[in-house]
Write a protein that holds these residues in place. Structure first.
Motif, PDB file in Angstrom:
ATOM      1  N   GLY A   1       1.340   2.003 -10.509  1.00 38.07           N
ATOM      2  CA  GLY A   1       0.428   1.669  -9.424  1.00 38.07           C
ATOM      3  C   GLY A   1      -0.347   0.411  -9.716  1.00 38.07           C
ATOM      4  N   LEU A   2      -1.177   0.037  -8.744  1.00 37.38           N
ATOM      5  CA  LEU A   2      -1.992  -1.166  -8.852  1.00 37.38           C
ATOM      6  C   LEU A   2      -3.428  -0.789  -9.175  1.00 37.38           C
ATOM      7  CD1 LEU A   2       0.343  -1.849  -6.501  1.00 37.38           C
ATOM      8  CD2 LEU A   2      -0.808  -4.026  -6.706  1.00 37.38           C
ATOM      9  N   TYR A   3      -3.988  -1.467 -10.172  1.00 29.96           N
ATOM     10  CA  TYR A   3      -5.332  -1.195 -10.657  1.00 29.96           C
ATOM     11  C   TYR A   3      -6.170  -2.459 -10.485  1.00 29.96           C
ATOM     12  CZ  TYR A   3      -3.096   2.894 -12.634  1.00 29.96           C
ATOM     13  OH  TYR A   3      -2.391   4.068 -12.790  1.00 29.96           O
ATOM     14  N   GLU A   4      -7.131  -2.392  -9.584  1.00 31.68           N
ATOM     15  CA  GLU A   4      -7.943  -3.583  -9.311  1.00 31.68           C
ATOM     16  C   GLU A   4      -9.021  -3.752 -10.382  1.00 31.68           C
ATOM     17  OE1 GLU A   4     -10.391  -5.928  -5.806  1.00 31.68           O
ATOM     18  OE2 GLU A   4      -9.889  -3.807  -5.487  1.00 31.68           O
ATOM     19  N   PHE A   5      -9.191  -5.002 -10.835  1.00 33.38           N
ATOM     20  CA  PHE A   5     -10.256  -5.303 -11.792  1.00 33.38           C
ATOM     21  C   PHE A   5     -10.988  -6.602 -11.447  1.00 33.38           C
ATOM     22  CE2 PHE A   5      -6.441  -7.180 -13.504  1.00 33.38           C
ATOM     23  CZ  PHE A   5      -6.794  -8.240 -14.327  1.00 33.38           C
ATOM     24  N   THR A   6     -11.049  -6.916 -10.155  1.00 27.02           N
ATOM     25  CA  THR A   6     -11.730  -8.128  -9.673  1.00 27.02           C
ATOM     26  C   THR A   6     -13.200  -8.145 -10.078  1.00 27.02           C
ATOM     27  OG1 THR A   6     -10.269  -7.983  -7.749  1.00 27.02           O
ATOM     28  CG2 THR A   6     -12.074  -9.570  -7.631  1.00 27.02           C
ATOM     29  N   ARG A   7     -13.886  -7.039  -9.870  1.00 25.96           N
ATOM     30  CA  ARG A   7     -15.332  -6.992 -10.181  1.00 25.96           C
ATOM     31  C   ARG A   7     -15.603  -7.201 -11.662  1.00 25.96           C
ATOM     32  NH1 ARG A   7     -16.307  -2.040  -6.285  1.00 25.96           N
ATOM     33  NH2 ARG A   7     -16.675  -3.183  -4.353  1.00 25.96           N
TER      34      ARG A   7
ATOM     35  N   GLN B   1      -8.723 -10.683  -0.884  1.00 27.17           N
ATOM     36  CA  GLN B   1      -7.919 -10.764  -2.099  1.00 27.17           C
ATOM     37  C   GLN B   1      -8.623 -10.113  -3.283  1.00 27.17           C
ATOM     38  OE1 GLN B   1      -7.167 -15.045  -2.318  1.00 27.17           O
ATOM     39  NE2 GLN B   1      -5.010 -14.637  -1.848  1.00 27.17           N
ATOM     40  N   GLY B   2      -7.839  -9.399  -4.071  1.00 31.93           N
ATOM     41  CA  GLY B   2      -8.333  -8.807  -5.303  1.00 31.93           C
ATOM     42  C   GLY B   2      -7.324  -9.046  -6.415  1.00 31.93           C
ATOM     43  N   ILE B   3      -7.782  -8.901  -7.658  1.00 30.26           N
ATOM     44  CA  ILE B   3      -6.935  -9.076  -8.830  1.00 30.26           C
ATOM     45  C   ILE B   3      -6.501  -7.682  -9.310  1.00 30.26           C
ATOM     46  CG2 ILE B   3      -6.794  -9.975 -11.185  1.00 30.26           C
ATOM     47  CD1 ILE B   3      -9.218 -11.762 -10.438  1.00 30.26           C
ATOM     48  N   TYR B   4      -5.203  -7.526  -9.492  1.00 33.68           N
ATOM     49  CA  TYR B   4      -4.645  -6.231  -9.872  1.00 33.68           C
ATOM     50  C   TYR B   4      -3.747  -6.334 -11.093  1.00 33.68           C
ATOM     51  CZ  TYR B   4      -5.980  -4.505  -5.262  1.00 33.68           C
ATOM     52  OH  TYR B   4      -6.687  -4.143  -4.150  1.00 33.68           O
ATOM     53  N   LEU B   5      -3.813  -5.301 -11.922  1.00 34.31           N
ATOM     54  CA  LEU B   5      -2.778  -5.049 -12.900  1.00 34.31           C
ATOM     55  C   LEU B   5      -1.814  -4.073 -12.229  1.00 34.31           C
ATOM     56  CD1 LEU B   5      -2.567  -4.865 -16.498  1.00 34.31           C
ATOM     57  CD2 LEU B   5      -2.099  -2.669 -15.449  1.00 34.31           C
ATOM     58  N   PHE B   6      -0.545  -4.395 -12.246  1.00 40.60           N
ATOM     59  CA  PHE B   6       0.484  -3.543 -11.640  1.00 40.60           C
ATOM     60  C   PHE B   6       1.211  -2.843 -12.791  1.00 40.60           C
ATOM     61  CE2 PHE B   6       3.904  -3.700  -8.018  1.00 40.60           C
ATOM     62  CZ  PHE B   6       4.012  -2.316  -8.060  1.00 40.60           C
TER      63      PHE B   6
END
Length: 142
Positions: A13-19, A117-122
């Motif tokens: 899955g995708l894990y957002e870590f933008t914040r 837009q957000g930054i994700y680790l997939f």
């Protein structure tokens, strides 16, 4: 400036870590420059993707599972690297198709991302992992 972000995943899955990235830039007093992110693993990826509708992440995960199924699927019988489990080689294939690094402009200490837009680790592996994303911020030359 540089750091390493540690991210826990719970499977594909995708894990957002933008914040997390935004907070680090703010704490470090970043001004204007370029942020580079690089994932230090061969079975996951980095993406900039929509963060408004969670269905986008669900659909992306489903698409890549269909595009590159596990090695025990009949269509994947040609794979040789299977001793680490049926999800391993497909994870490497997905990571080779998707970016493992991102470059993001920063102005006045803020990433110049679009509204949604957000930054994700997939994560491409089935079991939970601890992932590391190296970050480097280079200040623009004056």
């Amino acid at each position: 400036m540089h750091t390493v972000f540690s991210l826990k995943t719970g499977g594909p899955g995708l894990y957002e870590f933008t914040r997390t990235v935004s907070s680090w830039l703010r704490e470090e007093g970043a001004g204007e420059g370029l942020l580079t992110l690089f994932v230090r693993h061969t079975s996951c990826s980095l993406l900039i993707q929509e963060n408004a509708d969670p269905d986008v992440q669900v659909d992306l995960k489903a698409f890549f599972e269909r595009l590159v199924p596990h090695s025990d699927h009949p269509s994947m019988q040609y794979l040789i690297h299977t001793y680490e489990g049926p999800d391993d080689m497909p994870a490497h294939i997905k990571a080779s198709l998707l970016p493992v690094s991102l470059s993001i402009p920063v102005v006045d200490g803020e990433m110049v991302l679009g509204t949604w837009q957000g930054i994700y680790l997939f994560e491409h592996r089935d079991r939970p992992h601890h992932r590391q994303v190296a970050a480097q911020f280079l200040t623009a030359a004056v």
